[in-house]
Design a protein around this motif. Structure first.
Motif, PDB file in Angstrom:
ATOM      1  N   GLN A  32      85.715  30.869 126.391  1.00  0.00           N
ATOM      2  CA  GLN A  32      85.697  31.571 125.099  1.00  0.00           C
ATOM      3  C   GLN A  32      87.055  31.362 124.449  1.00  0.00           C
ATOM      4  N   PRO A  33      87.162  30.415 123.549  1.00  0.00           N
ATOM      5  CA  PRO A  33      88.468  30.172 122.921  1.00  0.00           C
ATOM      6  C   PRO A  33      89.042  31.400 122.228  1.00  0.00           C
ATOM      7  N   SER A  51      87.571  35.791 129.618  1.00  0.00           N
ATOM      8  CA  SER A  51      87.013  36.039 130.939  1.00  0.00           C
ATOM      9  C   SER A  51      86.052  34.901 131.241  1.00  0.00           C
ATOM     10  N   ALA A  52      86.324  34.176 132.297  1.00  0.00           N
ATOM     11  CA  ALA A  52      85.493  33.012 132.620  1.00  0.00           C
ATOM     12  C   ALA A  52      85.075  33.066 134.077  1.00  0.00           C
ATOM     13  N   THR A  53      83.778  33.023 134.297  1.00  0.00           N
ATOM     14  CA  THR A  53      83.258  32.947 135.660  1.00  0.00           C
ATOM     15  C   THR A  53      82.725  31.548 135.875  1.00  0.00           C
ATOM     16  N   TRP A  54      83.287  30.885 136.864  1.00  0.00           N
ATOM     17  CA  TRP A  54      82.931  29.497 137.125  1.00  0.00           C
ATOM     18  C   TRP A  54      82.297  29.375 138.511  1.00  0.00           C
ATOM     19  N   PRO A  55      81.107  28.806 138.593  1.00  0.00           N
ATOM     20  CA  PRO A  55      80.514  28.532 139.905  1.00  0.00           C
ATOM     21  C   PRO A  55      81.381  27.517 140.655  1.00  0.00           C
ATOM     22  N   ILE A  56      81.437  27.665 141.947  1.00  0.00           N
ATOM     23  CA  ILE A  56      82.212  26.732 142.774  1.00  0.00           C
ATOM     24  C   ILE A  56      81.265  25.716 143.383  1.00  0.00           C
ATOM     25  N   VAL A  81      84.252  31.901 141.063  1.00  0.00           N
ATOM     26  CA  VAL A  81      85.574  32.471 140.766  1.00  0.00           C
ATOM     27  C   VAL A  81      85.554  33.017 139.350  1.00  0.00           C
ATOM     28  N   THR A  82      86.195  34.148 139.165  1.00  0.00           N
ATOM     29  CA  THR A  82      86.334  34.720 137.824  1.00  0.00           C
ATOM     30  C   THR A  82      87.815  34.848 137.496  1.00  0.00           C
ATOM     31  N   PHE A  83      88.201  34.240 136.396  1.00  0.00           N
ATOM     32  CA  PHE A  83      89.575  34.337 135.915  1.00  0.00           C
ATOM     33  C   PHE A  83      89.577  35.133 134.611  1.00  0.00           C
ATOM     34  N   GLU A  84      90.569  35.971 134.465  1.00  0.00           N
ATOM     35  CA  GLU A  84      90.816  36.573 133.155  1.00  0.00           C
ATOM     36  C   GLU A  84      92.190  36.126 132.692  1.00  0.00           C
ATOM     37  N   PHE A  85      92.204  35.586 131.486  1.00  0.00           N
ATOM     38  CA  PHE A  85      93.435  35.032 130.913  1.00  0.00           C
ATOM     39  C   PHE A  85      93.851  35.839 129.690  1.00  0.00           C
TER      40      PHE A  85
END
Lengths: 139, 53
Positions: free
Chosen positions: A113-114, A126-131, A56-60
């Motif tokens: 990335q703070p 931008s964080a891509t997290w393996p599931i 999943v990739t979230f952009e905050f």
């Protein structure tokens, strides 16, 4: 079936609704392709699907206030970074239904990335997290 | 162990409501991170005092 433009996607990370800070979300699934070609395959490879690999990739939009992304994901004393956390994503904030399925999964918070922005730019993450494991879809 | 929700963003619970450790486990939530990020706090438990005669 109506097409959908995302304007109200729901993103819940470790039980906390961070939707208002999310600008983009992408759930990806790919399957390994395992070659099964043997003699007599009529000159063409045969294949089967192997293991699924989900991410999943979230952009905050970054925010350091109470209940915002930084403190929720990367709190002093007990950060989610480097741990496995439960996430639930829906196309809209409405109740789960056939037209608004929920996707629940355990993501490895492998990166964070703070602070990331150039001068004059909005601080974003931008964080891509393996599931880890399967994605459960509920309707 | 019981916890009190102190955040407006806790999904499915309103600020001031209680949530048990069992519920957190069933939801797969990280209680330590939720406490550190001030979304929940441990609810003080009071032990009933025995009456002495």
């Amino acid at each position: 079936m109506a097409r959908i433009v995302l304007t109200d996607a729901s993103v819940v990370i470790n039980g906390i609704n961070l939707s208002e800070f999310i600008t983009s979300v992408a759930i990806s699934t790919s399957e390994d392709v395992v070659d099964t070609t043997g003699m007599g395959s009529a000159g063409a490879r045969t294949r089967v699907a192997g293991l699924a690999d989900n991410s999943v990739t979230f952009e905050f939009n970054q925010d350091f206030a109470t209940s915002a992304p930084e403190v929720t994901i990367n709190a002093v004393g007990s950060s989610l970074v480097g741990t496995v956390t439960t996430c639930v994503v829906k196309p809209t904030s409405a109740a789960v239904s056939a037209s608004n399925p929920s996707y629940t999964f355990s993501a490895v918070c492998a990166e964070w990335q703070p602070l990331s922005a150039a001068v004059g730019e909005l601080a974003t993450i931008s964080a891509t997290w393996p599931i880890s494991g399967a994605i459960t879809k509920a309707v | 162990m019981n916890y009190t929700v102190t955040s407006d963003n806790f999904e499915g619970k309103k600020k001031g409501e209680s949530i048990t450790e069992k519920e957190l486990l069933e939801l797969g939530l990280n209680a330590d991170a939720l406490i550190a990020s001030e979304h929940i706090t441990k609810t003080a438990t009071t032990k009933p005092v025995e009456e002495t005669k």
